[in-house]
Design an enzyme around this catalytic site. Sequence first.
Site, PDB file in Angstrom:
ATOM      1  CG  HIS A 135      -1.761  -1.292   1.053  1.00  0.00           C
ATOM      2  ND1 HIS A 135      -2.762  -1.444   0.140  1.00  0.00           N
ATOM      3  CD2 HIS A 135      -1.589  -2.496   1.632  1.00  0.00           C
ATOM      4  CE1 HIS A 135      -3.192  -2.685   0.179  1.00  0.00           C
ATOM      5  NE2 HIS A 135      -2.502  -3.353   1.071  1.00  0.00           N
ATOM      6  CG  ASP A 165       0.006  -9.741  -0.023  1.00  0.00           C
ATOM      7  OD1 ASP A 165       1.118  -9.298   0.276  1.00  0.00           O
ATOM      8  OD2 ASP A 165      -0.705  -9.207  -0.893  1.00  0.00           O
ATOM      9  CE1 TYR A 396      -2.309  -0.463  -6.727  1.00  0.00           C
ATOM     10  CE2 TYR A 396      -3.817   1.016  -5.605  1.00  0.00           C
ATOM     11  CZ  TYR A 396      -3.199  -0.215  -5.704  1.00  0.00           C
ATOM     12  OH  TYR A 396      -3.456  -1.186  -4.787  1.00  0.00           O
TER      13      TYR A 396
HETATM   14  N1  LIG Z   1      -9.316  -0.627   7.821  1.00  0.00           N
HETATM   15  C1  LIG Z   1      -8.635  -1.376   6.947  1.00  0.00           C
HETATM   16  N2  LIG Z   1      -9.222  -1.786   5.790  1.00  0.00           N
HETATM   17  C2  LIG Z   1      -8.539  -2.578   4.920  1.00  0.00           C
HETATM   18  C3  LIG Z   1      -7.187  -2.947   5.172  1.00  0.00           C
HETATM   19  C4  LIG Z   1      -6.580  -2.481   6.384  1.00  0.00           C
HETATM   20  O1  LIG Z   1      -5.403  -2.773   6.671  1.00  0.00           O
HETATM   21  N3  LIG Z   1      -7.335  -1.716   7.239  1.00  0.00           N
HETATM   22  N4  LIG Z   1      -6.514  -3.737   4.283  1.00  0.00           N
HETATM   23  C5  LIG Z   1      -7.040  -3.855   2.927  1.00  0.00           C
HETATM   24  C6  LIG Z   1      -6.448  -5.034   2.262  1.00  0.00           C
HETATM   25  S1  LIG Z   1      -4.832  -4.939   1.728  1.00  0.00           S
HETATM   26  C7  LIG Z   1      -7.126  -6.173   2.043  1.00  0.00           C
HETATM   27  S2  LIG Z   1      -6.380  -7.480   1.223  1.00  0.00           S
HETATM   28  C8  LIG Z   1      -8.528  -6.315   2.514  1.00  0.00           C
HETATM   29  C9  LIG Z   1      -8.733  -7.656   3.211  1.00  0.00           C
HETATM   30  O2  LIG Z   1     -10.068  -7.911   3.360  1.00  0.00           O
HETATM   31  P1  LIG Z   1     -10.503  -9.270   4.036  1.00  0.00           P
HETATM   32  O3  LIG Z   1      -9.581 -10.348   3.627  1.00  0.00           O
HETATM   33  O4  LIG Z   1     -11.947  -9.465   3.794  1.00  0.00           O
HETATM   34  O5  LIG Z   1     -10.262  -8.878   5.568  1.00  0.00           O
HETATM   35  P2  LIG Z   1      -9.664  -9.613   6.859  1.00  0.00           P
HETATM   36  O6  LIG Z   1      -9.617  -8.542   7.894  1.00  0.00           O
HETATM   37  O7  LIG Z   1      -8.425 -10.348   6.611  1.00  0.00           O
HETATM   38  O8  LIG Z   1     -10.763 -10.676   7.209  1.00  0.00           O
HETATM   39  C10 LIG Z   1     -12.138 -10.363   7.351  1.00  0.00           C
HETATM   40  C11 LIG Z   1     -12.766 -11.131   8.463  1.00  0.00           C
HETATM   41  O9  LIG Z   1     -12.382 -12.492   8.371  1.00  0.00           O
HETATM   42  C12 LIG Z   1     -12.230 -13.027   9.669  1.00  0.00           C
HETATM   43  N5  LIG Z   1     -11.395 -14.224   9.619  1.00  0.00           N
HETATM   44  C13 LIG Z   1     -10.044 -14.336   9.672  1.00  0.00           C
HETATM   45  N6  LIG Z   1      -9.685 -15.639   9.574  1.00  0.00           N
HETATM   46  C14 LIG Z   1     -10.821 -16.353   9.455  1.00  0.00           C
HETATM   47  C15 LIG Z   1     -11.114 -17.734   9.307  1.00  0.00           C
HETATM   48  O10 LIG Z   1     -10.235 -18.581   9.272  1.00  0.00           O
HETATM   49  N7  LIG Z   1     -12.435 -18.064   9.169  1.00  0.00           N
HETATM   50  C16 LIG Z   1     -13.451 -17.159   9.191  1.00  0.00           C
HETATM   51  N8  LIG Z   1     -14.690 -17.578   9.045  1.00  0.00           N
HETATM   52  N9  LIG Z   1     -13.194 -15.853   9.356  1.00  0.00           N
HETATM   53  C17 LIG Z   1     -11.904 -15.458   9.470  1.00  0.00           C
HETATM   54  C18 LIG Z   1     -11.664 -11.894  10.484  1.00  0.00           C
HETATM   55  O11 LIG Z   1     -11.988 -12.049  11.853  1.00  0.00           O
HETATM   56  C19 LIG Z   1     -12.307 -10.675   9.860  1.00  0.00           C
HETATM   57  O12 LIG Z   1     -13.435 -10.274  10.589  1.00  0.00           O
HETATM   58  O13 LIG Z   1      -8.883  -5.281   3.415  1.00  0.00           O
HETATM   59  C20 LIG Z   1      -8.553  -3.976   2.935  1.00  0.00           C
HETATM   60  N10 LIG Z   1      -9.166  -3.010   3.810  1.00  0.00           N
HETATM   61  N1  LIG Z   2      -1.149 -11.974   9.902  1.00  0.00           N
HETATM   62  C1  LIG Z   2      -1.516 -11.455   8.738  1.00  0.00           C
HETATM   63  N2  LIG Z   2      -0.589 -10.882   7.963  1.00  0.00           N
HETATM   64  C2  LIG Z   2      -0.948 -10.325   6.780  1.00  0.00           C
HETATM   65  C3  LIG Z   2      -2.283 -10.355   6.328  1.00  0.00           C
HETATM   66  C4  LIG Z   2      -3.258 -11.002   7.169  1.00  0.00           C
HETATM   67  O1  LIG Z   2      -4.447 -11.094   6.839  1.00  0.00           O
HETATM   68  N3  LIG Z   2      -2.826 -11.522   8.360  1.00  0.00           N
HETATM   69  N4  LIG Z   2      -2.616  -9.743   5.146  1.00  0.00           N
HETATM   70  C5  LIG Z   2      -1.592  -9.539   4.127  1.00  0.00           C
HETATM   71  C6  LIG Z   2      -2.009  -8.549   3.140  1.00  0.00           C
HETATM   72  S1  LIG Z   2      -3.492  -8.853   2.340  1.00  0.00           S
HETATM   73  C7  LIG Z   2      -1.253  -7.486   2.775  1.00  0.00           C
HETATM   74  S2  LIG Z   2      -1.784  -6.483   1.492  1.00  0.00           S
HETATM   75  C8  LIG Z   2       0.065  -7.250   3.406  1.00  0.00           C
HETATM   76  C9  LIG Z   2       0.504  -5.807   3.497  1.00  0.00           C
HETATM   77  O2  LIG Z   2       1.834  -5.791   3.893  1.00  0.00           O
HETATM   78  P1  LIG Z   2       2.914  -4.694   3.428  1.00  0.00           P
HETATM   79  O3  LIG Z   2       2.866  -4.484   1.987  1.00  0.00           O
HETATM   80  O4  LIG Z   2       4.221  -5.147   3.954  1.00  0.00           O
HETATM   81  O5  LIG Z   2       2.428  -3.436   4.294  1.00  0.00           O
HETATM   82  P2  LIG Z   2       2.030  -1.922   3.989  1.00  0.00           P
HETATM   83  O6  LIG Z   2       1.560  -1.387   5.274  1.00  0.00           O
HETATM   84  O7  LIG Z   2       1.119  -1.853   2.833  1.00  0.00           O
HETATM   85  O8  LIG Z   2       3.423  -1.276   3.631  1.00  0.00           O
HETATM   86  C10 LIG Z   2       3.492   0.017   3.094  1.00  0.00           C
HETATM   87  C11 LIG Z   2       4.891   0.562   3.243  1.00  0.00           C
HETATM   88  O9  LIG Z   2       5.171   1.446   2.157  1.00  0.00           O
HETATM   89  C12 LIG Z   2       5.573   2.702   2.682  1.00  0.00           C
HETATM   90  N5  LIG Z   2       5.104   3.752   1.766  1.00  0.00           N
HETATM   91  C13 LIG Z   2       3.813   4.073   1.503  1.00  0.00           C
HETATM   92  N6  LIG Z   2       3.738   5.091   0.622  1.00  0.00           N
HETATM   93  C14 LIG Z   2       5.007   5.432   0.315  1.00  0.00           C
HETATM   94  C15 LIG Z   2       5.565   6.441  -0.541  1.00  0.00           C
HETATM   95  O10 LIG Z   2       4.887   7.247  -1.182  1.00  0.00           O
HETATM   96  N7  LIG Z   2       6.940   6.464  -0.606  1.00  0.00           N
HETATM   97  C16 LIG Z   2       7.732   5.615   0.102  1.00  0.00           C
HETATM   98  N8  LIG Z   2       9.053   5.727  -0.035  1.00  0.00           N
HETATM   99  N9  LIG Z   2       7.210   4.685   0.939  1.00  0.00           N
HETATM  100  C17 LIG Z   2       5.876   4.586   1.026  1.00  0.00           C
HETATM  101  C18 LIG Z   2       4.931   2.782   4.040  1.00  0.00           C
HETATM  102  O11 LIG Z   2       5.606   3.703   4.853  1.00  0.00           O
HETATM  103  C19 LIG Z   2       5.055   1.354   4.523  1.00  0.00           C
HETATM  104  O12 LIG Z   2       6.318   1.120   5.091  1.00  0.00           O
HETATM  105  O13 LIG Z   2       0.025  -7.817   4.720  1.00  0.00           O
HETATM  106  C20 LIG Z   2      -0.196  -9.204   4.691  1.00  0.00           C
HETATM  107  N10 LIG Z   2       0.014  -9.713   6.034  1.00  0.00           N
HETATM  108 MO   LIG Z   3      -4.048  -6.947   0.912  1.00  0.00          MO
END
Ligand SMILES: Nc1nc2c(c(=O)[nH]1)N[C@H]1C(S)=C(S)[C@@H](COP(=O)(O)OP(=O)(O)OC[C@H]3O[C@@H](n4cnc5c(=O)[nH]c(N)nc54)[C@H](O)[C@@H]3O)O[C@H]1N2
Ligand SMILES: Nc1nc2c(c(=O)[nH]1)N[C@H]1C(S)=C(S)[C@@H](COP(=O)(O)OP(=O)(O)OC[C@H]3O[C@@H](n4cnc5c(=O)[nH]c(N)nc54)[C@H](O)[C@@H]3O)O[C@H]1N2
Ligand SMILES: [Mo]
Length: 867
Positions: A135, A165, A396
């Site tokens: 992100h 991911d 993007y």
């Molecule tokens: N505020 C906020 N919004 C986001 C993001 C964020 O970091 N913050 N991240 C964004 C990104 S990158 C993504 S990919 C999406 C992800 O969107 P999602 O993948 O839909 O979100 P999650 O929070 O991983 O999971 C949603 C729900 O699944 C439940 N859950 C987790 N594991 C299990 C399981 O094994 N079984 C069941 N039944 N439920 C489970 C969690 O408790 C949670 O309530 O969200 C996006 N939106």
């Molecule tokens: N346990 C658990 N782990 C998960 C997940 C989960 O459901 N459970 N979900 C996964 C998912 S779906 C995702 S998407 C990943 C996300 O994981 P990451 O991609 O590792 O996390 P981000 O927070 O998106 O990282 C953004 C970074 O980019 C930097 N950045 C942002 N904008 C700029 C810019 O304009 N310039 C520069 N130089 N830097 C910038 C921010 O400061 C930050 O360090 O996490 C995964 N990890």
């Molecule tokens: Mo994600």
Amino acid sequence: MEGEIRMTNSSTGGPVFVYVKDGKIVRMTPMDFDETDPEGWTIHARGKEFKAPRKTTIAPFTAGFKSMIYTDRRNLYPMKRVDFDPNGERHPENRGISGYERISWDEATDIVVNEINRIKRESGPASIMSTPSSHHLWGNVGYRHSTYFRFMNLMGFTYADHNPDSWEGWHWGGMHMWGFSWRLGCPEQYDLLEDGLKYAEMIVFWSSDPEVNSGIYAAYESHIRRRWLLDLGVDMVFVDPFFNHSANMWGIKWWSPKVGTDHALSFAIANVWIKEDLYDKEYVKTHAYGFEEWADYVIGKGDDGVDKTPEWAEKESGVPAVEIRALARQWAKKNTYLAAGGMGGWGGACRATHGIEWTRGMIALATMQGLGKPGSNIWSTTQGVPTDYEFFFPGYAEGGISGDCDNSAAGFKFAWRMFDGKTTFPAPVKVNNAQGQHIPRLKIPECIMDKKFEWYGKGFCGGAIEYQLQPYHYPANGYGRIKMYWKYGGPHIGTMTATNRYAKMYTDPGLEFVVSQSIWNEGEVQFADVILPACTNFERWDISEFANCSGYIPDNFQMANNRVISLQCKCIEPLGESKSDYEIYAMLSKKLGIYDIFTEGKDELDWVKQYYNATDCPKVMPWEEFFKKGYMVVPDNPDRKRTPALRWFAEDRVRDTPDWGPAPNQTVGLKGLQTTTGKIEFISTSLSRFEEQGYIDEYRPAMHKYVPAWESWHAEVAKKYPLGMLSPHPRFSMHTMGDGKDSFMNDIKDHRVEVDGWKYWIIRMNSVDAEARGIKDGDLVRAFNDRGSVILCAQVGERVQPGTVHSYESCAEYAPLGKPGCSADRGGCVNILTPDRYMSKYACGMAPNSAQIEVEKWDGESIYEIY
Ligand SMILES: Nc1nc2c(c(=O)[nH]1)N[C@H]1C(S)=C(S)[C@@H](COP(=O)(O)OP(=O)(O)OC[C@H]3O[C@@H](n4cnc5c(=O)[nH]c(N)nc54)[C@H](O)[C@@H]3O)O[C@H]1N2
Ligand SMILES: Nc1nc2c(c(=O)[nH]1)N[C@H]1C(S)=C(S)[C@@H](COP(=O)(O)OP(=O)(O)OC[C@H]3O[C@@H](n4cnc5c(=O)[nH]c(N)nc54)[C@H](O)[C@@H]3O)O[C@H]1N2
Ligand SMILES: [Mo]
């Protein structure tokens, strides 16, 4: 207020009006439209009228962004680690420990350029490894797919490829069942809001919390849709081990399976439907492949002889059989939508050991109820507004100024419009294309420390299904091994898996140089030899659309209620000596001798204008007008034919939605899905071929089966670590963005809790588990397993059942109490505890939602060192 200027900008949580006074940002608000902005869409359903709202919404992390701009945790000057001498002793063993001294931009760029040139001469550009993160601050020109790849491709490097991911189970499992490879296995969502408002009677939210996740990037845009559905009498029910925020707000019923056992539930529901004749037999006959054999397996006539009844599922999941039966019967009786994940796809369950089979289970259930027919679909209320899909404005992921067709979706629609033969260098020569060297970002530590790694599958591959079955190895044939790491941002200790690995990796002597190009001093940034301070998108020019990344989520502007395109103004000058990433690259390009090719003589505003003119925007407003107004609401197209997702498939027609695939070369006569049979495959033909070639994968069999999760209550490890930890996406921050660094989010008691002057990350646990361990609400605890320890603040209650704990992922702080990588962290990086094992043998996905842990009271002193 007097002296204030209203400017526009945008964010990962919505577009904003930015009020600036005396060169400082005073506040940000959502956008409310005025009388010159066009009317949005209208939907008529069940005698009511629903209209697109006349304003935008913003996410919490956007509302609090001012605190992120002015925090004293910004990197404001170029820095060098005090004991790093590029011409003498480098002391890699002190990375993460030693402090920094300020240096000039000239010194910093000299060091970086000398290292690049030295390493290129010694072993080629592939010895420079780099990766940005998922992100990025918002803006299509400054985005990582755009400016970053433009520069990196020109310089030459090894890309640490992102795993899919967000998608994992959909990508590695779903794709083999129904294709959608251009969407990494998730289904299209066109026009499902209208269909839902007209026909839905029930929505099953399964691993879905749209009040938190918004789909993605869409703030609270979908909140009002759930209000409408409620008013129409639609029942909203939830399957989630955590009593999530949407369940709290809308739910009439909540089922809480043990972590890692959802697929037992989905098999039992199918079992009830088969035995009680409650599914769409005609549809399955014509639209599914391998169903008969699979149905036999479900009712105990398969090779395992297990009848997967609700009673059987009760033993696996802890959910009472009577409740599973009730859910199955209601589901079959009513027009039911399945909100699998937060986006119509995704869901934390797809990021777990059972992610592949959970996803296939979701598709199986939707198929049995006539997927694509009115009122029957996979949809999470977060997409599918009836907007104008023909109006072209890229997201993007369509590459911006990089023209990179390998690492972005530039090749689909945008590159030719953007460059139009005029640019000297639209698609730079890469060392990191499919044939070249790339490594998986989940295994950066193995590549650095073990110097070799082998794996199957390329993460983001929107091409043929079979792409993900190919083998790779590091080092790739003839390429140099990695000597330099150029990290862009620094979140990995909070976001990847078993992340003590990342901290340890930095001290490897084979890693000769580490540069961090970062806005904030967070997480991994403190391991760099040189820090290049970048600025935020409020300090540079850019352009973007609300909630639109497109590319691998084609047309996802449909998450927002209105298509809003914003000029992202340079609202203030970059703070300190920080610079935009574009300017940093431009400076380096000069010393590298590639300035003219990189910039083409343009500054960021020039590129923004070129970008604008490559879209359909000038048809509505000339650039000059847009530049003055700052935003554009795309007019509705009331003549557009509304075409609900997958209706064409249900009705056996050629696809008539605006989706981007399947490509003609992957279908027969443009009809059907992308799978070999064109149908939804309960026995996957691509995986069958793979198996015939000798690739037997226990956790991804060709037929959708019940495979107990390798890290769950079943596993041996659960004897030592009995608590199953969920780690979904944080409610108040956008992954690491918005957390830590004195952000306003830290003051929210549900995000961090202050104890003795330190703001701790939270772990939620059941009162029974807490009492058994002598833990009270607000106590500091140590969460641990063999992978490490994290100090957290306990929130005790009933939102999870006994045996389950919940702690959000993506903490931005990393604060080891002793040696980095070897001691407890009180920043809150729970991903220290998650497994680095891949989902399955040939699927290199992450399974962080599968961690077994133990929790105990922290004595306030011990640092729990393990080496
Ligand atoms: N505020 C906020 N919004 C986001 C993001 C964020 O970091 N913050 N991240 C964004 C990104 S990158 C993504 S990919 C999406 C992800 O969107 P999602 O993948 O839909 O979100 P999650 O929070 O991983 O999971 C949603 C729900 O699944 C439940 N859950 C987790 N594991 C299990 C399981 O094994 N079984 C069941 N039944 N439920 C489970 C969690 O408790 C949670 O309530 O969200 C996006 N939106
Ligand atoms: N346990 C658990 N782990 C998960 C997940 C989960 O459901 N459970 N979900 C996964 C998912 S779906 C995702 S998407 C990943 C996300 O994981 P990451 O991609 O590792 O996390 P981000 O927070 O998106 O990282 C953004 C970074 O980019 C930097 N950045 C942002 N904008 C700029 C810019 O304009 N310039 C520069 N130089 N830097 C910038 C921010 O400061 C930050 O360090 O996490 C995964 N990890
Ligand atoms: Mo994600």
